[in-house]
Design a protein around this motif. Structure first.
Motif, PDB file in Angstrom:
ATOM      1  N   ASN A  59       4.666  -0.219   1.560  1.00  0.00           N
ATOM      2  CA  ASN A  59       3.677  -0.263   2.632  1.00  0.00           C
ATOM      3  C   ASN A  59       3.343  -1.522   2.863  1.00  0.00           C
ATOM      4  OD1 ASN A  59       2.099   0.242   5.082  1.00  0.00           O
ATOM      5  ND2 ASN A  59       1.537   1.731   5.200  1.00  0.00           N
ATOM      6  N   MET A 113       0.875  -1.182   0.152  1.00  0.00           N
ATOM      7  CA  MET A 113      -0.103   0.231  -0.158  1.00  0.00           C
ATOM      8  C   MET A 113       1.023   1.004   0.064  1.00  0.00           C
ATOM      9  SD  MET A 113      -2.833  -1.536   2.419  1.00  0.00           S
ATOM     10  CE  MET A 113      -3.814  -0.254   2.400  1.00  0.00           C
ATOM     11  N   ARG A 114      -0.188   2.934  -0.169  1.00  0.00           N
ATOM     12  CA  ARG A 114       0.832   2.870  -0.001  1.00  0.00           C
ATOM     13  C   ARG A 114       1.853   4.149   0.978  1.00  0.00           C
ATOM     14  NH1 ARG A 114       0.284   8.283  -3.781  1.00  0.00           N
ATOM     15  NH2 ARG A 114       0.824   5.934  -4.666  1.00  0.00           N
ATOM     16  N   LYS A 170       3.461   4.704   4.549  1.00  0.00           N
ATOM     17  CA  LYS A 170       3.268   5.652   5.911  1.00  0.00           C
ATOM     18  C   LYS A 170       2.871   7.072   5.957  1.00  0.00           C
ATOM     19  CE  LYS A 170       2.205   4.857  10.443  1.00  0.00           C
ATOM     20  NZ  LYS A 170       2.794   4.119  12.005  1.00  0.00           N
TER      21      LYS A 170
END
Lengths: 79, 224
Positions: free
Chosen positions: B146, B103-104, B106
């Motif tokens: 991430n 994921m993107r 943090k």
């Protein structure tokens, strides 16, 4: 036939972009925003005439590409 | 050891991987286009870093459905070696060849710098030349690194020695769960990692810490 697919992050999955937007809203002075979660919307045009068949096909599309079901949920709306 | 590097529209570390493989094994890898449907007769397939399809939809999502990926899945299922670096790791999770998702970051920013990695599992062809707990330098360059997996998947990865590398203590650059930087599949023949070992294989690049990964792979074939 037109359909709208909405993809959102599952509960418990961290959404740093939603958090940043939340911060942006607070910076603009919007009070009382408890939480923001960012998602995606897909507007799909299908040449199907049967809503049931269209929904089944869209579910397949969500499972195979539009959503990553490890982290995302999806909702299908036939318009 | 014969290898192939898959090239997607938007791949940009394919030459870096090819250089590292050539430097360590003495052999040039075969370059395979994403629209091909068959792989050459090789021992290792690499999915390189980059921004395939401009990271549209989700990083690696479109590439994971490219024509060549069916052959890559069969190659992996036959027990042969597949390495995915950065965007390649994202493709492997999107293709279901590795669990979880990337994921993107943090901190929301693209992170391009050097990190310290800790070797967790040495029980794979990719990590056999490392010692457990080894800390080594490795560059990273990603926006979506991430790593996330649900609690069950995470427990399975941790309990069965499938976490290959972690970001060293207190240096997690992207919010990855359990500081995970790289994981193995159940058979230990598929490795996905966000850092770029191919960018630290000779002194001109500032160090040779990344060589060990490629030497491990080459050694696995020399030993066989």
């Amino acid at each position: 036939m037109k359909a709208r697919v909405t993809v959102t992050l599952k509960t418990g999955v961290l959404d740093p972009q939603g958090k940043a937007i939340e911060g942006g809203l607070a910076a603009l002075g919007f009070a009382g925003v408890d939480s923001v979660r960012q998602g995606k919307v897909f507007d799909v045009e299908l040449n199907a005439t049967d809503a049931g068949a269209a929904r089944a096909s869209l579910e397949d599309m969500c499972e195979k590409l539009l959503a990553n079901t490890v982290i995302e949920n999806y909702a299908i709306e036939i318009l | 050891m014969k290898s192939a590097v898959i090239v997607f529209p938007g791949s940009n570390r394919d030459h870096d991987i090819a250089h590292a493989l050539k430097t360590v094994t003495g052999q040039d890898p075969v370059s395979v286009w994403h629209a091909d449907t068959a792989l050459p007769d090789v021992d290792l397939v690499v999915l390189p870093g980059g921004f395939s399809y401009g990271d549209y939809l989700r990083s690696g999502a479109i590439a994971a459905r490219a024509p060549i990926m069916r052959a890559v899945a069969e190659f992996a299922a036959s027990g042969r070696l597949v390495l995915g670096v950065c965007n390649g790791f994202q493709m492997l999770t999107e293709a279901g060849l590795l669990p979880g998702a990337l994921m993107r970051n943090k901190g929301l920013t693209f992170v391009c710098r050097e990190v310290l990695l800790e070797t967790v599992s040495t029980d794979s062809p990719f990590t056999r030349n490392f010692a457990k707990g080894d800390v080594w330098r490795c560059p990273i360059a990603h926006h979506d690194g991430n790593y996330f997996a649900n609690a069950d998947t995470l427990a399975r990865l941790e309990d069965t020695g499938r976490v290959a590398f972690r970001y060293a203590r207190d240096t997690n650059p992207n919010g990855s769960i359990n500081d995970i930087a790289g994981i193995l599949n159940e058979g230990g023949n598929v490795l996905g990692m966000m850092p770029h070992p191919e960018n630290l294989v000779e002194r001109l690049q500032g160090g040779t810490d990344g060589r060990r990964l490629f030497e491990s792979i080459a050694g696995a074939f020399a030993a066989a």
